[in-house]
Design a protein around this motif. Structure first.
Motif, PDB file in Angstrom:
ATOM      1  N   ILE A  71      -6.775   8.283  11.588  1.00 10.32           N
ATOM      2  CA  ILE A  71      -7.586   9.109  10.725  1.00 10.32           C
ATOM      3  C   ILE A  71      -7.796   8.057   9.500  1.00 10.32           C
ATOM      4  CG2 ILE A  71      -7.487  10.773   8.972  1.00 10.32           C
ATOM      5  CD1 ILE A  71      -5.815  12.571  10.919  1.00 10.32           C
ATOM      6  N   THR A  72      -6.870   7.305   9.045  1.00  8.43           N
ATOM      7  CA  THR A  72      -6.832   6.413   7.844  1.00  8.43           C
ATOM      8  C   THR A  72      -8.208   5.470   8.371  1.00  8.43           C
ATOM      9  OG1 THR A  72      -4.794   6.346   7.636  1.00  8.43           O
ATOM     10  CG2 THR A  72      -5.810   4.685   6.381  1.00  8.43           C
ATOM     11  N   VAL A  73      -7.956   4.726   9.596  1.00  8.85           N
ATOM     12  CA  VAL A  73      -9.103   3.973  10.081  1.00  8.85           C
ATOM     13  C   VAL A  73     -10.293   4.387  10.450  1.00  8.85           C
ATOM     14  CG1 VAL A  73      -9.601   1.982  11.913  1.00  8.85           C
ATOM     15  CG2 VAL A  73      -7.260   2.293  11.012  1.00  8.85           C
ATOM     16  N   ALA A  74     -10.337   5.691  10.916  1.00  3.64           N
ATOM     17  CA  ALA A  74     -11.574   6.288  10.827  1.00  3.64           C
ATOM     18  C   ALA A  74     -12.279   6.666   9.484  1.00  3.64           C
ATOM     19  CB  ALA A  74     -11.434   7.618  11.453  1.00  3.64           C
ATOM     20  N   ALA A  75     -11.619   6.794   8.546  1.00  4.33           N
ATOM     21  CA  ALA A  75     -11.955   7.029   7.029  1.00  4.33           C
ATOM     22  C   ALA A  75     -12.753   5.771   6.499  1.00  4.33           C
ATOM     23  CB  ALA A  75     -11.096   7.273   6.039  1.00  4.33           C
ATOM     24  N   CYS A  76     -11.778   4.352   6.898  1.00  6.46           N
ATOM     25  CA  CYS A  76     -12.334   3.293   6.427  1.00  6.46           C
ATOM     26  C   CYS A  76     -13.960   2.854   7.133  1.00  6.46           C
ATOM     27  CB  CYS A  76     -11.520   2.092   6.710  1.00  6.46           C
ATOM     28  SG  CYS A  76     -10.015   2.374   5.976  1.00  6.46           S
TER      29      CYS A  76
ATOM     30  N   ARG B 221       9.853   9.795   8.154  1.00  2.91           N
ATOM     31  CA  ARG B 221       9.835   8.974   9.180  1.00  2.91           C
ATOM     32  C   ARG B 221       8.643   7.807   8.811  1.00  2.91           C
ATOM     33  NH1 ARG B 221      12.220   8.733  14.566  1.00  2.91           N
ATOM     34  NH2 ARG B 221      13.646  10.467  14.386  1.00  2.91           N
ATOM     35  N   ILE B 222       7.549   8.345   8.248  1.00  7.25           N
ATOM     36  CA  ILE B 222       6.424   7.374   7.889  1.00  7.25           C
ATOM     37  C   ILE B 222       6.853   6.599   6.797  1.00  7.25           C
ATOM     38  CG2 ILE B 222       5.162   8.908   6.338  1.00  7.25           C
ATOM     39  CD1 ILE B 222       2.629   8.086   7.906  1.00  7.25           C
ATOM     40  N   TYR B 223       7.651   7.004   5.849  1.00  8.92           N
ATOM     41  CA  TYR B 223       7.970   6.187   4.610  1.00  8.92           C
ATOM     42  C   TYR B 223       9.146   5.463   4.906  1.00  8.92           C
ATOM     43  CZ  TYR B 223       4.212   7.762   1.885  1.00  8.92           C
ATOM     44  OH  TYR B 223       2.858   8.108   1.735  1.00  8.92           O
ATOM     45  N   SER B 224       9.893   5.614   5.982  1.00 11.74           N
ATOM     46  CA  SER B 224      10.952   4.700   6.510  1.00 11.74           C
ATOM     47  C   SER B 224      10.691   3.756   7.505  1.00 11.74           C
ATOM     48  CB  SER B 224      12.425   5.463   6.616  1.00 11.74           C
ATOM     49  OG  SER B 224      12.045   6.401   7.681  1.00 11.74           O
ATOM     50  N   GLN B 225      10.446   4.324   8.450  1.00 11.69           N
ATOM     51  CA  GLN B 225      10.087   3.321   9.718  1.00 11.69           C
ATOM     52  C   GLN B 225       8.846   2.755   9.559  1.00 11.69           C
ATOM     53  OE1 GLN B 225       9.968   5.821  13.267  1.00 11.69           O
ATOM     54  NE2 GLN B 225      12.403   5.925  13.441  1.00 11.69           N
ATOM     55  N   GLN B 226       7.926   3.289   9.192  1.00 12.44           N
ATOM     56  CA  GLN B 226       6.668   2.806   9.163  1.00 12.44           C
ATOM     57  C   GLN B 226       5.862   2.473   7.999  1.00 12.44           C
ATOM     58  OE1 GLN B 226       5.147   2.896  12.244  1.00 12.44           O
ATOM     59  NE2 GLN B 226       6.722   4.169  13.106  1.00 12.44           N
ATOM     60  N   LEU B 227       6.884   1.849   7.093  1.00 16.98           N
ATOM     61  CA  LEU B 227       6.487   1.693   5.569  1.00 16.98           C
ATOM     62  C   LEU B 227       5.529   0.377   5.604  1.00 16.98           C
ATOM     63  CD1 LEU B 227       6.963   2.150   2.793  1.00 16.98           C
ATOM     64  CD2 LEU B 227       8.815   0.861   2.693  1.00 16.98           C
ATOM     65  N   VAL B 228       5.802  -0.585   6.476  1.00  9.77           N
ATOM     66  CA  VAL B 228       4.821  -1.827   6.470  1.00  9.77           C
ATOM     67  C   VAL B 228       3.411  -1.317   6.922  1.00  9.77           C
ATOM     68  CG1 VAL B 228       4.566  -4.116   7.442  1.00  9.77           C
ATOM     69  CG2 VAL B 228       6.797  -3.198   6.823  1.00  9.77           C
ATOM     70  N   ALA B 233      -2.008   0.032   5.912  1.00 10.24           N
ATOM     71  CA  ALA B 233      -3.404   0.903   5.857  1.00 10.24           C
ATOM     72  C   ALA B 233      -3.797   0.962   4.466  1.00 10.24           C
ATOM     73  CB  ALA B 233      -2.780   2.305   6.309  1.00 10.24           C
ATOM     74  N   GLY B 234      -2.892   0.822   3.388  1.00  9.51           N
ATOM     75  CA  GLY B 234      -3.442   1.073   2.089  1.00  9.51           C
ATOM     76  C   GLY B 234      -4.294  -0.144   1.661  1.00  9.51           C
ATOM     77  N   VAL B 235      -3.929  -1.159   2.324  1.00 17.34           N
ATOM     78  CA  VAL B 235      -4.724  -2.527   1.809  1.00 17.34           C
ATOM     79  C   VAL B 235      -6.059  -2.341   2.687  1.00 17.34           C
ATOM     80  CG1 VAL B 235      -4.960  -4.960   2.239  1.00 17.34           C
ATOM     81  CG2 VAL B 235      -2.886  -4.060   1.689  1.00 17.34           C
ATOM     82  N   LEU B 236      -5.937  -1.869   4.009  1.00 17.32           N
ATOM     83  CA  LEU B 236      -7.154  -1.495   4.589  1.00 17.32           C
ATOM     84  C   LEU B 236      -8.072  -0.801   3.996  1.00 17.32           C
ATOM     85  CD1 LEU B 236      -8.571  -2.255   7.244  1.00 17.32           C
ATOM     86  CD2 LEU B 236      -7.721   0.132   8.190  1.00 17.32           C
ATOM     87  N   LEU B 237      -7.686   0.199   3.384  1.00 18.12           N
ATOM     88  CA  LEU B 237      -8.336   1.225   2.583  1.00 18.12           C
ATOM     89  C   LEU B 237      -9.091   0.642   1.509  1.00 18.12           C
ATOM     90  CD1 LEU B 237      -6.526   4.636   2.902  1.00 18.12           C
ATOM     91  CD2 LEU B 237      -8.822   4.422   3.678  1.00 18.12           C
ATOM     92  N   LEU B 241     -13.174   0.056   0.703  1.00 22.79           N
ATOM     93  CA  LEU B 241     -13.787   0.475  -0.393  1.00 22.79           C
ATOM     94  C   LEU B 241     -14.616  -0.707  -0.931  1.00 22.79           C
ATOM     95  CD1 LEU B 241     -14.152   2.658  -2.514  1.00 22.79           C
ATOM     96  CD2 LEU B 241     -12.190   1.846  -3.590  1.00 22.79           C
ATOM     97  N   VAL B 242     -13.893  -1.908  -1.171  1.00 22.40           N
ATOM     98  CA  VAL B 242     -14.506  -2.991  -1.949  1.00 22.40           C
ATOM     99  C   VAL B 242     -15.704  -3.358  -0.813  1.00 22.40           C
ATOM    100  CG1 VAL B 242     -14.224  -5.313  -2.442  1.00 22.40           C
ATOM    101  CG2 VAL B 242     -12.497  -3.757  -2.983  1.00 22.40           C
ATOM    102  N   GLY B 243     -15.699  -3.397   0.609  1.00 25.15           N
ATOM    103  CA  GLY B 243     -16.462  -3.839   1.312  1.00 25.15           C
ATOM    104  C   GLY B 243     -17.966  -3.009   1.434  1.00 25.15           C
ATOM    105  N   ALA B 244     -17.473  -1.744   1.149  1.00 28.51           N
ATOM    106  CA  ALA B 244     -18.773  -0.546   1.184  1.00 28.51           C
ATOM    107  C   ALA B 244     -19.400  -0.877  -0.307  1.00 28.51           C
ATOM    108  CB  ALA B 244     -18.231   0.550   1.019  1.00 28.51           C
ATOM    109  N   VAL B 245     -18.866  -1.146  -1.416  1.00 22.65           N
ATOM    110  CA  VAL B 245     -19.651  -1.462  -2.670  1.00 22.65           C
ATOM    111  C   VAL B 245     -20.367  -2.725  -2.632  1.00 22.65           C
ATOM    112  CG1 VAL B 245     -18.932  -1.897  -4.974  1.00 22.65           C
ATOM    113  CG2 VAL B 245     -17.918  -0.231  -4.007  1.00 22.65           C
ATOM    114  N   ALA B 246     -19.782  -3.833  -1.910  1.00 24.98           N
ATOM    115  CA  ALA B 246     -20.294  -5.078  -1.882  1.00 24.98           C
ATOM    116  C   ALA B 246     -21.600  -5.073  -0.915  1.00 24.98           C
ATOM    117  CB  ALA B 246     -19.323  -5.834  -1.239  1.00 24.98           C
TER     118      ALA B 246
END
Lengths: 149, 270
Positions: A71-76, B221-228, B233-237, B241-246
């Protein structure tokens, strides 16, 4: 009961495959860029259905966690793709994928569209209500009447 | 001399057996009907055969429902069948609508259908997230862009497809291969035994994927096993965002289409 769990998994995999296949059909066949992106999103939905089914079958959280990242990648993807589509539309005035044929190499022949008849008036007509009964009589005096303030 | 013909005769016999099996199998008919229905439904210029296409597609869908294994009691089964039929019919309507706005609205129905399918599997968080993130944010953005970029009336490119016959054939073959694999690989005599023995007991599920505190467990689970992965994903978002504005800022520097060609024309100079 294991056998019903297997049946559930099979049903979900079938539904996921059909949704993915319909998305594939849309991405291959449609020419509108936005409908193409909708079809790509639909393929992601089909994969998500399968992942959730496997997650349930194996009693493992991995499938559901992966769907969250899908879902995250789809939003991007939607953000970038829609910005690109808007820019392309601003340059060409069309949402047609065939217009980018203009950026082909020099030795490649131009793409020729087949002729289709114009969309006639009656084929794109919107429904309208037929008038029923009669127009009510209007008492003009009562409409103009205002109580004293 | 006569023995040289034996392999050919055997081939012909096996081919005729195969043909007989195909003609009598509901699965083959489902795939063929799916191909014909999708081909009839795709926009091809003049509006002919849409009703026939709808009927053929529904027949194909019913055949797929027929060959799928039954689940649970009749109530469970019919609830599942209703949800999946809603999802698939809306998906077909999305890719075959001539009006892109209708496509987007049908895609909203697909999202509601998948969200209900998620809920049926006990994936509560995903069911809610699909409605909130997809239908609430992504789909509305699609509609925004459609409203900004849609010319008057039905455009030429919405009333025609790329090679409707070949596309429908590709999709039908794909669906046929996937459904055939799924239905056959779990049969009793198949070599896929490990999948059937990997089944988990109901008690394990109740403390695992069907935990009462579903969202809390998933969050842990998501904030322990999959923290990285969450950080990535946060960096990707942020990058998106920056890419769309650019992209938008760079696009503003290039000249827009001539006013006669673009329906945005004068209004996009702001």
């Amino acid at each position: 009961m294991p056998s019903s769990e297997v049946a559930l998994l099979q049903n979900y995999l079938i539904v996921g495959a059909i949704v993915f296949g319909i998305g594939l059909l849309g991405f291959l066949a449609r020419r509108n860029l936005i409908v193409m992106f909708l079809s790509a999103e639909m393929m992601l939905q089909g994969v998500s259905i399968s992942l959730v089914a496997w997650s349930r079958y194996h009693n493992d959280w991995g499938g559901q966690l992966l769907v969250i990242f899908i879902i995250t990648v789809a939003a991007c993807e939607a953000a970038i793709a829609l910005a690109l589509v808007l820019m392309l539309f601003r340059r060409s005035g069309k949402l047609d994928a065939a217009i980018w044929n203009a950026s082909r190499e020099e030795n490649i022949a131009e793409f020729k569209d087949i002729e289709i008849p114009e969309d006639r008036e009656e084929t794109s007509r919107f429904p309208h209500l037929t008038p029923a009964g009669r127009r009510p009589l209007v008492d003009e005096e009562s409409q103009l009447y205002r109580p004293r303030v | 001399m006569s023995t040289a013909w034996l392999p050919l005769a055997a081939t012909i016999t096996s081919l005729s057996n195969f043909a007989r099996e195909m003609v009598t199998s509901p699965f083959a008919w489902a795939v063929v009907l799916a191909f014909i229905g999708a081909w009839l439904l795709l926009p091809k210029g003049p509006r002919r055969g849409r009703r026939l296409g709808i009927a053929v597609s529904l027949a194909s869908l019913a055949l797929f429902g027929w060959i799928a294994p039954r689940i649970g009691g009749w109530l469970d089964g019919s609830v599942f069948l209703a949800m999946s039929a809603l999802t698939i019919v809306a998906a077909l309507a999305t890719v075959t609508s001539r009006d892109p706005v209708y496509s987007a609205i049908w895609f909203g129905v697909v999202l509601l259908g998948t969200s209900s399918l998620f809920l049926y599997q006990g994936a509560q968080f995903l069911g809610v997230a699909t409605v909130v993130v997809y239908a609430g944010a992504i789909l509305v953005t699609f509609l925004f862009v459609l409203m900004l970029a849609q010319p008057e009336g039905h455009a030429y490119y919405d009333r025609i497809s790329w090679e409707a016959c070949v596309s429908a054939g590709t999709a039908a073959v794909f669906v046929g291969l996937m459904v055939g694999t799924v239905t056959r690989s779990f049969e009793a005599g198949s070599s896929q035994k490990p999948l059937q023995t990997a089944a988990v007991s109901a008690a394990d599920r109740a403390t695992g994927i069907l935990h009462e505190e579903h969202v809390a467990t998933l969050g842990a689970r998501i904030y322990s096993q999959q923290l990285v992965a969450v950080e990535a994903a946060g960096v990707l978002l942020l990058a998106a965002l920056v890419g769309a504005v650019a992209i938008v800022e760079q696009g503003k520097k290039t000249p827009a289409a001539p006013a006669g060609q673009s329906s945005l024309g004068g209004s996009s100079n702001a």
